[in-house]
Every structure is written in structure tokens, then in C-alpha cells.
Design an enzyme around this catalytic site. Structure first.
Site, short mmCIF file in Angstrom:
data_model
loop_
_atom_site.label_atom_id
_atom_site.label_comp_id
_atom_site.label_asym_id
_atom_site.label_seq_id
_atom_site.Cartn_x
_atom_site.Cartn_y
_atom_site.Cartn_z
N GLU A 1 0.83 -1.21 0.00
CA GLU A 1 0.00 0.00 0.00
C GLU A 1 0.87 1.27 0.00
O GLU A 1 0.47 2.29 -0.54
CB GLU A 1 -0.91 -0.09 1.24
CG GLU A 1 -1.81 1.08 1.51
CD GLU A 1 -2.89 1.30 0.48
OE1 GLU A 1 -3.21 0.37 -0.29
OE2 GLU A 1 -3.39 2.42 0.43
N GLN B 1 -4.87 5.32 17.10
CA GLN B 1 -4.60 3.89 16.87
C GLN B 1 -3.11 3.56 17.02
O GLN B 1 -2.76 2.45 17.39
CB GLN B 1 -5.09 3.47 15.49
CG GLN B 1 -6.60 3.30 15.45
CD GLN B 1 -7.10 2.72 14.14
OE1 GLN B 1 -6.49 2.93 13.10
NE2 GLN B 1 -8.21 2.02 14.18
N HIS C 1 -12.43 -2.26 6.48
CA HIS C 1 -11.49 -1.43 7.26
C HIS C 1 -11.12 -2.10 8.59
O HIS C 1 -9.96 -2.11 8.99
CB HIS C 1 -12.10 -0.05 7.50
CG HIS C 1 -12.44 0.64 6.25
ND1 HIS C 1 -11.50 0.96 5.31
CD2 HIS C 1 -13.63 1.05 5.72
CE1 HIS C 1 -12.08 1.55 4.28
NE2 HIS C 1 -13.37 1.62 4.51
N LEU C 2 -12.12 -2.66 9.25
CA LEU C 2 -11.83 -3.34 10.52
C LEU C 2 -10.86 -4.49 10.27
O LEU C 2 -10.03 -4.82 11.12
CB LEU C 2 -13.14 -3.86 11.14
CG LEU C 2 -13.00 -4.37 12.57
CD1 LEU C 2 -12.61 -3.24 13.51
CD2 LEU C 2 -14.30 -5.01 13.04
N ASP D 1 -8.19 -4.74 8.47
CA ASP D 1 -6.76 -4.44 8.65
C ASP D 1 -6.47 -3.89 10.06
O ASP D 1 -5.37 -4.02 10.56
CB ASP D 1 -6.23 -3.51 7.55
CG ASP D 1 -6.72 -2.08 7.65
OD1 ASP D 1 -6.27 -1.36 8.53
OD2 ASP D 1 -7.56 -1.66 6.81
N GLN D 2 -7.50 -3.33 10.71
CA GLN D 2 -7.26 -2.68 12.01
C GLN D 2 -7.18 -3.67 13.17
O GLN D 2 -6.55 -3.37 14.19
CB GLN D 2 -8.35 -1.64 12.26
CG GLN D 2 -8.29 -0.50 11.24
CD GLN D 2 -9.49 0.43 11.29
OE1 GLN D 2 -10.13 0.58 12.31
NE2 GLN D 2 -9.80 1.05 10.17
N HIS E 1 -4.43 -2.69 2.27
CA HIS E 1 -4.09 -2.33 3.65
C HIS E 1 -3.92 -3.59 4.50
O HIS E 1 -3.01 -3.67 5.33
CB HIS E 1 -5.19 -1.46 4.28
CG HIS E 1 -5.11 -0.02 3.90
ND1 HIS E 1 -6.01 0.57 3.06
CD2 HIS E 1 -4.23 0.94 4.25
CE1 HIS E 1 -5.68 1.85 2.90
NE2 HIS E 1 -4.61 2.10 3.61
N1 LIG Z 1 -14.25 4.84 5.85
C1 LIG Z 1 -13.39 4.27 6.69
N2 LIG Z 1 -13.83 3.72 7.84
C2 LIG Z 1 -12.97 3.12 8.70
N3 LIG Z 1 -11.64 3.04 8.49
C3 LIG Z 1 -11.15 3.57 7.36
C4 LIG Z 1 -11.99 4.21 6.40
N4 LIG Z 1 -11.21 4.63 5.37
C5 LIG Z 1 -9.94 4.27 5.67
N5 LIG Z 1 -9.90 3.63 6.87
C6 LIG Z 1 -8.70 3.08 7.54
O1 LIG Z 1 -7.75 4.11 7.67
C7 LIG Z 1 -6.42 3.59 7.54
C8 LIG Z 1 -5.74 4.39 6.44
O2 LIG Z 1 -4.41 3.98 6.26
P1 LIG Z 1 -3.48 4.73 5.17
O3 LIG Z 1 -2.14 4.14 5.21
O4 LIG Z 1 -4.17 4.78 3.84
O5 LIG Z 1 -3.54 6.13 5.78
P2 LIG Z 1 -2.93 7.50 5.90
O6 LIG Z 1 -1.86 7.60 6.89
O7 LIG Z 1 -4.02 8.50 6.01
O8 LIG Z 1 -2.19 7.60 4.69
P3 LIG Z 1 -1.93 8.03 3.35
O9 LIG Z 1 -2.15 9.50 3.21
O10 LIG Z 1 -0.56 7.61 3.32
O11 LIG Z 1 -2.93 7.20 2.57
C9 LIG Z 1 -6.59 2.10 7.28
O12 LIG Z 1 -6.49 1.39 8.49
C10 LIG Z 1 -8.03 1.98 6.76
O13 LIG Z 1 -8.65 0.74 7.03
#
Ligand SMILES: Nc1ncnc2c1ncn2[C@@H]1O[C@H](COP(=O)(O)OP(=O)(O)OP(=O)(O)O)[C@@H](O)[C@H]1O
Length: 355
Positions: free
Chosen positions: A10, A107, A290-291, A293-294, A316
Site C-alpha cells: 500500500e 490507533q 477497514h476493521l 486491517d485494524q 491495507h
Molecule cells: N471509511 C473508513 N472507515 C474506517 N476506516 C477507514 C476508512 N477509510 C480508511 N480507513 C482506515 O484508515 C487507515 C488508512 O491507512 P493509510 O495508510 O491509507 O492512511 P494515511 O496515513 O491517512 O495515509 P496516506 O495518506 O498515506 O494514505 C486504514 O487502516 C483503513 O482501514
């Protein structure tokens, strides 16, 4: 020192945040290179820099490369995670402020704090409901209940709404320390009991939340889903709007959101969130994309194995599995055909082998 290639998979902020959490938990020194190489503006943005500062504060880490735009970071913890009272402000990371989300900062430090000795309280300032990240509503209604099943006791309270581009929101987090994490089994979600929803605006007229709520209610009822969508009009530092839907199944919770913006009709905002929910409802999985990967990180740190079925296997998810693997903490198998994630923590494996 563990060296992480931030461009892997990613190639976004999550590689950094998962690495920071794991460095704080394990005490391992890390170097992350090519940070956010997969993004149009690589390097640390305000939210990422705040996550670095927050992680450094809780384990007294020595840090190199902690500035905006940096694509390399060295992070050397010098103490086990210290429970306590903390305050972090995403907008302070960039001159002119930022609406970077507080939820991803939250987180980053939540698991280390849950595993630390003693309880913690954290005040977070910045965006609370921002696109491409979990909203604070999602954290409260979906993420925290899921990790509560794994032994983490934490509560979050919204103090002020923070939307893009002004930010200015505030949240308060309480985490109980000394947690022992256990695995989770979530393969069947059971029947849908209710869709709860909140259609909210700050500093905008009452007809907007009313129209969002009515449209969502109509769509969900047309699809034979029981729904209870409440309109809400609140004070705020700036105008903002969004709708947050919680699908309550017998065995699991899933969350869907859409945010308003100038030119996007209230009804359309409701339609976007409902469409996501209906797509999920068509499938059988208990865990939303989303959950999925979390909860991988708490699953990898648990004392027993986990198995869960996900609605979708995202980049992710596979990238987070790779980061966890770099720390040698768990075996993670992602079954693409059945969309089942199996996590065997190294500690659980040692125990299984010795019995
Ligand atoms: N609508 C949503 N509801 C819940 N979780 C979300 C949602 N959209 C994204 N996420 C979560 O947010 C996180 C985003 O990670 P990501 O690396 O893309 O983020 P970021 O630090 O904002 O980065 P970047 O700008 O590098 O994309 C992931 O864990 C993803 O599952």
C-alpha cells in the site's frame, strides 16, 4: 535495528504507524525508509508526524528524521511504554494548522498504552471525521467494541467535531493498562438486528441533517432493513456534515460513513453511505474491509490464535500483515478464496508446541 521499506504494498501511512506501535511495544529500534512512497506527496504529513511524536512520547524514543516531508525515520525506544496523561495536537505539526485525523494517531498509541503498566488518558486535537480514515464515530462504535472482545478496555469521547479543511476537533481517550490480549473468532455475523445512524452537521441549517436522515431511512427501509437514523445539529468551529451508519449484526458490528462537502446534496451524502452498507450486507462476512486491517495488530499480539472472515481483502490488510511479519510476531494466513484471515501469534505457537 529492524529496517522497514515504507514503499511496500500500500506504501502509505499505515506502514509507518504499525511499525511505530510495534517498536513501542517490543522496544525494538526501527528505521523506516521510503515513507509513503506510494502517495502523490510522499513523506511525513502532519498526521504522521504527530503519530511519530505521540509514539516517541510514550516510550521516550530517540528520533531522527521527524520533520514534515521526511521520507526516512529512525526511532529508538528507550523505555517500556509509560502509562500516563498525554496531549497531542495534529494542527501543531504544520504551520497554518492541519485537519489531519486524530483517529490514526489514537490507533498508533492505543495498543502500547493498553499493554503498559497503569491507565492512561489522552487528549487529541485535529480532525475527528476525515475522509480515507476511520471517523471518531467508527472508532467508538466499531473498532473499540471489536478490540474489547480481545481484552482491550478503552473509551473515547468526542469533545468537538473536526472536519476537513479546518480541523479543530477534540477527542478524549481513556485506556486501561495491564491488558492481556486474547484471540478472536468471527466467522459468522448472524442476522442484522438494526442499522443505527447519525446524520450530523455543525454550523449548518437543520434541513441538511433532516434530509440526510430521511434519505438514508428511506433507502434502508426500501431494502427491508430496520433503521433508526437520528438527525443532529451541533455547534462547531466550522461548518461540516456527515452521516455515520452502524450495522448491528448478532455477532458483529460494521460501520459506514460519508462526509458532506460544498456542492454535494445532503441526499447524495446519505446515498453514498447506504450504498457501502448495502454492498456489505449482500455479502456474508462479519468484518468490514477497514476493521479487517485494524484488528490484525491486536490479533498478532494476543496469547491465542484468531480467525475472521472479511468482506474484502484490501491492500491495507496484506500490507499490514507484511509489516507485522517484519517483527516476527505472528504467522498470518490470508485465504483469498474464502476470505478468511488466520493469525497465529508467535507466543501462542510456542505454547502449542510445548503442550
Ligand atoms: N471509511 C473508513 N472507515 C474506517 N476506516 C477507514 C476508512 N477509510 C480508511 N480507513 C482506515 O484508515 C487507515 C488508512 O491507512 P493509510 O495508510 O491509507 O492512511 P494515511 O496515513 O491517512 O495515509 P496516506 O495518506 O498515506 O494514505 C486504514 O487502516 C483503513 O482501514
Amino acid at each position: 535495528m529492524i529496517i522497514i521499506d515504507g514503499s511496500y504494498g500500500e506504501g502509505g501511512g499505515q506502514v509507518l504507524r504499525t511499525s511505530l506501535s510495534l517498536a513501542a511495544i517490543t522496544g525494538e529500534a526501527i528505521r523506516i525508509e521510503n515513507i509513503r512512497a506510494g502517495r502523490p506527496k510522499p513523506g511525513l504529513a502532519a498526521q504522521h508526524l504527530t503519530s511519530v511524536r505521540a509514539a516517541a512520547a510514550i516510550c521516550q524514543a530517540q528520533v531522527r528524521g521527524d520533520k514534515l516531508g521526511s521520507t526516512m525515520l529512525e526511532f529508538i525506544p528507550s523505555s517500556p511504554t509509560l502509562a500516563g496523561q498525554y496531549s497531542f495536537d495534529v494542527s501543531a505539526a504544520r504551520e497554518g494548522g492541519s485537519a489531519g485525523t486524530v483517529t490514526l494517531v489514537l490507533q498508533t498509541i492505543l495498543l502500547p498504552l493498553a499493554l503498559a503498566k497503569g491507565d492512561s488518558e489522552v487528549t487529541l486535537r485535529g480532525g475527528t471525521h476525515v475522509a480515507h480514515s476511520p471517523t471518531l464515530s467508527y472508532i467508538e462504535q466499531v473498532y473499540l467494541p471489536a478490540i474489547a472482545l480481545m481484552g482491550i478496555a478503552a473509551r473515547v469521547k468526542l469533545i468537538a467535531w473536526g472536519w476537513y479543511p479546518q480541523g479543530g476537533g477534540q477527542a478524549h481517550l481513556r485506556v486501561s493498562g495491564d491488558s492481556t490480549l486474547c484471540g478472536i473468532t468471527l466467522l459468522e455475523r448472524g442476522s442484522l438486528r438494526l442499522v443505527q445512524g447519525l446524520a450530523v452537521v455543525t454550523e449548518l441549517p437543520a434541513h441538511i441533517p433532516n434530509r440526510m436522515a430521511l434519505r438514508a431511512d428511506n433507502i434502508l427501509r426500501e431494502n427491508q432493513l430496520r433503521a433508526n437514523i437520528k438527525p443532529l445539529r451541533e455547534r462547531g468551529v466550522a461548518p461540516g456534515a456527515g452521516i455515520f451508519l452502524l450495522a448491528e449484526y448478532k455477532n458483529s458490528l460494521a460501520g459506514f460513513s460519508a462526509l458532506g462537502r460544498v456542492g454535494l446534496p445532503a441526499e447524495k451524502v446519505a446515498e453514498i453511505a447506504c450504498e457501502e452498507l448495502l454492498n456489505f450486507h449482500e455479502k456474508v462476512a462479519p468484518v468490514d474491509v477497514h476493521l479487517a486491517d485494524q484488528i490484525l495488530l491486536p490479533a498478532a499480539l494476543a496469547s491465542s490464535s484468531s480467525q475472521y472472515r472479511v468482506a474484502q481483502i484490501s491492500n491495507h490488510l496484506t500490507t499490514n500483515a507484511w509489516v507485522i511479519h517484519q517483527f516476527g510476531l505472528a504467522e498470518i494466513e490470508i485465504d483469498q478464496t474464502n476470505q478468511i484471515v488466520t493469525v497465529t501469534p508467535a507466543s501462542a505457537k510456542t505454547r502449542e508446541n510445548s503442550t
